[in-house]
Write a protein that holds these residues in place. Structure first.
Motif, mmCIF file in Angstrom:
data_model
loop_
_atom_site.group_PDB
_atom_site.id
_atom_site.type_symbol
_atom_site.label_atom_id
_atom_site.label_comp_id
_atom_site.label_asym_id
_atom_site.label_seq_id
_atom_site.Cartn_x
_atom_site.Cartn_y
_atom_site.Cartn_z
ATOM 1 N N ASN A 161 102.564 76.811 -80.781
ATOM 2 C CA ASN A 161 103.928 77.111 -81.237
ATOM 3 C C ASN A 161 104.856 77.237 -80.041
ATOM 4 O OD1 ASN A 161 102.969 77.267 -83.811
ATOM 5 N ND2 ASN A 161 102.826 79.502 -83.818
ATOM 6 N N GLU A 162 106.146 76.994 -80.294
ATOM 7 C CA GLU A 162 107.129 77.313 -79.243
ATOM 8 C C GLU A 162 107.588 78.760 -79.492
ATOM 9 O OE1 GLU A 162 110.500 77.614 -80.133
ATOM 10 O OE2 GLU A 162 109.722 77.389 -82.160
ATOM 11 N N PRO A 163 108.337 79.379 -78.572
ATOM 12 C CA PRO A 163 108.625 80.817 -78.712
ATOM 13 C C PRO A 163 109.365 81.246 -79.983
ATOM 14 C CG PRO A 163 108.943 80.137 -76.456
ATOM 15 C CD PRO A 163 108.694 78.881 -77.227
ATOM 16 N N PHE A 164 110.139 80.346 -80.634
ATOM 17 C CA PHE A 164 110.771 80.742 -81.899
ATOM 18 C C PHE A 164 109.741 80.775 -83.046
ATOM 19 C CE2 PHE A 164 114.995 78.670 -80.360
ATOM 20 C CZ PHE A 164 115.403 79.858 -79.759
ATOM 21 N N SER A 165 108.496 80.387 -82.737
ATOM 22 C CA SER A 165 107.361 80.423 -83.680
ATOM 23 C C SER A 165 107.175 79.147 -84.495
ATOM 24 C CB SER A 165 107.439 81.608 -84.659
ATOM 25 O OG SER A 165 107.154 82.796 -83.990
ATOM 26 N N PHE A 166 107.897 78.088 -84.176
ATOM 27 C CA PHE A 166 107.693 76.818 -84.885
ATOM 28 C C PHE A 166 106.590 76.015 -84.192
ATOM 29 C CE2 PHE A 166 111.756 78.129 -86.389
ATOM 30 C CZ PHE A 166 111.801 77.666 -87.697
ATOM 31 N N ALA A 167 105.777 75.340 -85.015
ATOM 32 C CA ALA A 167 104.719 74.495 -84.440
ATOM 33 C C ALA A 167 105.385 73.410 -83.592
ATOM 34 C CB ALA A 167 103.920 73.854 -85.563
ATOM 35 N N ASP A 168 104.829 73.161 -82.415
ATOM 36 C CA ASP A 168 105.444 72.187 -81.494
ATOM 37 C C ASP A 168 104.402 71.157 -81.060
ATOM 38 O OD1 ASP A 168 107.405 71.009 -80.029
ATOM 39 O OD2 ASP A 168 107.563 72.577 -78.510
ATOM 40 N N GLY A 169 104.893 70.081 -80.467
ATOM 41 C CA GLY A 169 103.983 69.052 -79.947
ATOM 42 C C GLY A 169 103.388 68.201 -81.054
ATOM 43 N N ILE A 170 104.143 67.995 -82.131
ATOM 44 C CA ILE A 170 103.597 67.262 -83.276
ATOM 45 C C ILE A 170 103.900 65.765 -83.191
ATOM 46 C CG2 ILE A 170 103.683 67.015 -85.793
ATOM 47 C CD1 ILE A 170 104.419 70.005 -85.911
ATOM 48 N N SER A 171 105.148 65.423 -82.949
ATOM 49 C CA SER A 171 105.518 63.998 -82.963
ATOM 50 C C SER A 171 105.634 63.462 -81.538
ATOM 51 C CB SER A 171 106.861 63.825 -83.689
ATOM 52 O OG SER A 171 107.327 62.517 -83.523
ATOM 53 N N GLN A 172 104.829 62.470 -81.236
ATOM 54 C CA GLN A 172 104.888 61.797 -79.934
ATOM 55 C C GLN A 172 104.817 60.307 -80.197
ATOM 56 O OE1 GLN A 172 105.368 63.109 -77.012
ATOM 57 N NE2 GLN A 172 104.090 64.883 -76.592
ATOM 58 N N PRO A 173 105.478 59.501 -79.376
ATOM 59 C CA PRO A 173 105.300 58.060 -79.535
ATOM 60 C C PRO A 173 103.876 57.653 -79.183
ATOM 61 C CG PRO A 173 106.591 58.586 -77.563
ATOM 62 C CD PRO A 173 106.368 59.871 -78.288
ATOM 63 N N GLN A 174 103.405 56.569 -79.777
ATOM 64 C CA GLN A 174 102.089 56.054 -79.379
ATOM 65 C C GLN A 174 102.295 54.963 -78.332
ATOM 66 O OE1 GLN A 174 99.280 54.621 -82.483
ATOM 67 N NE2 GLN A 174 98.541 53.350 -80.847
ATOM 68 N N ILE A 175 101.695 55.165 -77.171
ATOM 69 C CA ILE A 175 101.902 54.225 -76.069
ATOM 70 C C ILE A 175 101.047 52.978 -76.272
ATOM 71 C CG2 ILE A 175 101.806 53.929 -73.561
ATOM 72 C CD1 ILE A 175 101.901 56.939 -73.255
ATOM 73 N N ASP A 176 101.638 51.833 -76.104
ATOM 74 C CA ASP A 176 100.917 50.571 -76.242
ATOM 75 C C ASP A 176 100.199 50.244 -74.931
ATOM 76 O OD1 ASP A 176 100.053 48.075 -77.039
ATOM 77 O OD2 ASP A 176 101.965 47.105 -76.549
ATOM 78 N N TRP A 177 99.125 50.989 -74.657
ATOM 79 C CA TRP A 177 98.399 50.822 -73.386
ATOM 80 C C TRP A 177 97.853 49.407 -73.229
ATOM 81 C CZ3 TRP A 177 98.772 54.248 -69.610
ATOM 82 C CH2 TRP A 177 99.036 55.585 -69.927
ATOM 83 N N GLU A 178 97.449 48.800 -74.368
ATOM 84 C CA GLU A 178 96.836 47.454 -74.279
ATOM 85 C C GLU A 178 97.880 46.364 -74.163
ATOM 86 O OE1 GLU A 178 95.263 49.683 -76.569
ATOM 87 O OE2 GLU A 178 93.833 49.973 -74.930
ATOM 88 N N GLN A 179 99.152 46.742 -74.236
ATOM 89 C CA GLN A 179 100.265 45.787 -74.141
ATOM 90 C C GLN A 179 100.149 44.658 -75.168
ATOM 91 O OE1 GLN A 179 101.018 45.170 -69.675
ATOM 92 N NE2 GLN A 179 99.060 46.216 -69.782
#
Ligand code: HEM
Length: 496
Positions: free
Chosen positions: A161-179
């Protein structure tokens, strides 16, 4: 397409090191150049190679432009880095753009303002029982000869959670490592898969191009560096590196919950609902916008309940308000407001063309403006119930050491911050900016920026006014997170 040499990439690009729950960031200035270079040459920087079992500790390092200068990197080489990096976050014209005015102004920062720029950030991560000894061993006896520690930024583990108590770190882009992704791409649907060049220098970005970076003439100092993809005769100092944006954002948790509680007429459940409208997700992290059955490329089916959504089924913002933090920070498909654009027009904008008016800029496609978030919280946990009580005198601060990685600071972090988060006219709104991050300062032509509108079904809307400033910027800087080979080049290591 050349494969990514993970051994040359710093681990933070590939892993958030979430399992390593202890972390600290040392902001340092170089005291003695020879000693600093010797320390850097000896440092065991953790690469992005996947290890089994995963490492129990990790070390990553990034430099500011004054830091590279201090290490003796030639001016002609530094000139190849981006304008934003060289100018720094605290430049006056930039502060206005980023909303770093009033209480957020660099003159009030604890670090990073004029004359207080760090030369480097040295990031330590570890399992709690290993952490202290890891830090001591890594620093070693030459640390204090090499560096002056400006600030030691500790972090805390708030269980996701972040300090306001909301869950954090949920949405991240997916990196196209294989190009595998073909760029520039003409797909009009929202996708979470993003070209590798949007996160690492030296690879094709969403425009199908290479982002500018220092390309060197081969000489005795640069033989260890890889060749540039688009100019094989040149040595690529940027490849496998990226820029790291760091901002210390202090959160007034009591002020946040007390404001919500008051607005909710003294009902904590309603206060939490209002907070969810501001974030765009519930405290547990579920999105307010309805999720869809149809998969979204790059969204892991296991996280469908939290990430398989766009704002297509919420065009009026009745579920997730237009001004909610996550809708501003990644509008997904609402970058085409009202959906009245023809497919051809959308395509033109998606390819980054079209009239160069500000409005078009705001509606350009989201895939040019993704960032990889790698920040950590600091300060102790305070539940919403506890936050309603008055705090003790001189309470220790809480907040987020916001960190994001992006090879084009102006098109990625700065665009997000300026055109979406701080923008008082985002998505046709007036008189408001991000409900969490807004500085509430008035602007020419917009005296009020402290409102928050929540559209409701049937064309009605609820508007909360007089939002105080909940978050204050305490420091910040732009760093370059080099590849391991570039790090050896900076440290003056022999080639080979
Ligand atoms: C203390 C300051 C901040 C707080 C409390 C905060 C809080 C949150 C929360 C609770 C989420 C939803 C969970 C998630 O998707 O991970 C989120 C998402 C996000 N935030 Fe922030 N944030 C802050 C600062 C920033 C800043 C400065 C930026 C960028 C300039 C930013 C960009 C984003 C992005 C891109 C997302 C993901 C949106 C999506 O893809 O749906 N945040 N933030």
């Amino acid at each position: 397409m050349s494969e990514v040499d993970y051994a040359d990439v710093q681990g933070l690009v590939r892993f958030g090191y979430g399992r390593l729950t202890s972390a600290s960031y040392a902001l340092v200035r170089v005291k003695n150049v020879a000693a600093a270079k010797a320390w850097l040459r000896a440092a065991s920087v953790t690469s992005a190679v996947e290890q089994k079992p995963p490492p129990k500790t990790a070390l990553n390092i990034a430099f500011t432009a004054p830091g590279l200068e201090k290490l003796g990197v030639p001016e002609s080489v530094i000139a190849g880095f981006s304008h934003e990096f060289r100018g720094g976050m605290a430049q006056e014209s930039r502060s206005r753009q980023l909303g770093d005015v009033g209480d957020n102004a660099p003159s009030k920062w604890f670090w990073g303002g004029y004359g207080r720029e760090p030369h480097a950030v040295i990031m330590f991560f570890g399992e709690p029982d290993q952490f202290d000894s890891f830090v001591q061993t890594t620093k070693g006896s030459s640390w204090s000869d090499a560096f002056e520690e400006m600030t030691w930024l500790g972090t805390s583990n708030l269980d996701g959670n972040e300090p306001f108590s909301f869950a954090d770190g949920i949405s991240q882009p997916q990196i196209d490592w294989e190009q595998q992704r073909r760029t520039p791409c003409t797909q009009l649907q929202y996708t979470n898969i993003t070209a590798l060049g949007e996160f690492l220098l030296g690879y094709r970005n969403e425009y199908g191009k290479f982002t500018d970076r220092p390309l060197l003439e081969p000489d005795a100092t640069s033989t260890d560096l890889p060749s540039a993809g688009e100019a094989p005769a040149k040595k690529d100092l940027g490849r496998n590196g990226t820029y790291l944006v760091m901002r210390q954002l202090e959160q007034d948790v009591r002020k946040f919950w007390q404001f919500l509680y008051e607005q909710a007429g003294g009902n904590l459940a309603d206060a939490a609902q209002l907070g969810a409208k501001m974030v765009g997700r519930t405290l547990a992290g579920d999105p307010l916008a309805p999720t869809q059955d149809e998969p979204i490329p790059g969204v892991d089916p296991k996280s469908a309940q939290q990430n398989q959504f766009t704002y297509e089924s919420d065009p009026a913002g009745a579920h997730c308000p237009f001004g909610a933090h996550i809708r501003r920070a990644n509008p997904r498909n609402t970058d085409f407001p009202e959906q009245h654009l023809s497919a051809l027009r959308k395509l033109i904008i998606m390819l980054g063309f079209g009239p160069k008016r500000f409005y078009d800029d705001l509606t350009s496609s989201v895939r040019f403006h993704r960032i990889l978030r790698r920040g950590r919280e600091y300060g102790s946990e305070l539940s919403p119930e506890e936050a309603l009580q008055p705090g003790p005198p001189n309470e220790s601060p809480r907040g987020l050491h916001f960190i994001c990685l992006n090879p084009n600071i102006s098109r990625q972090f700065e665009f997000l911050q300026n055109a979406w988060i701080m923008n008082t006219k985002f998505s046709g709104l007036t008189g408001e900016s991000d409900p969490l991050l807004g500085n509430r300062g008035s602007l020419p032509g917009c005296p009020v920026t402290s409102a928050f509108t929540m559209p409701e079904d049937g064309g009605l809307r609820r508007r909360v006014c007089g939002l105080p400033q909940f978050i204050t910027l305490r420091g910040g800087a732009y760093f370059f997170l080099p590849s391991l080979r570039a790090l050896r080049y900076f440290a003056g290591a022999p080639n080979g």
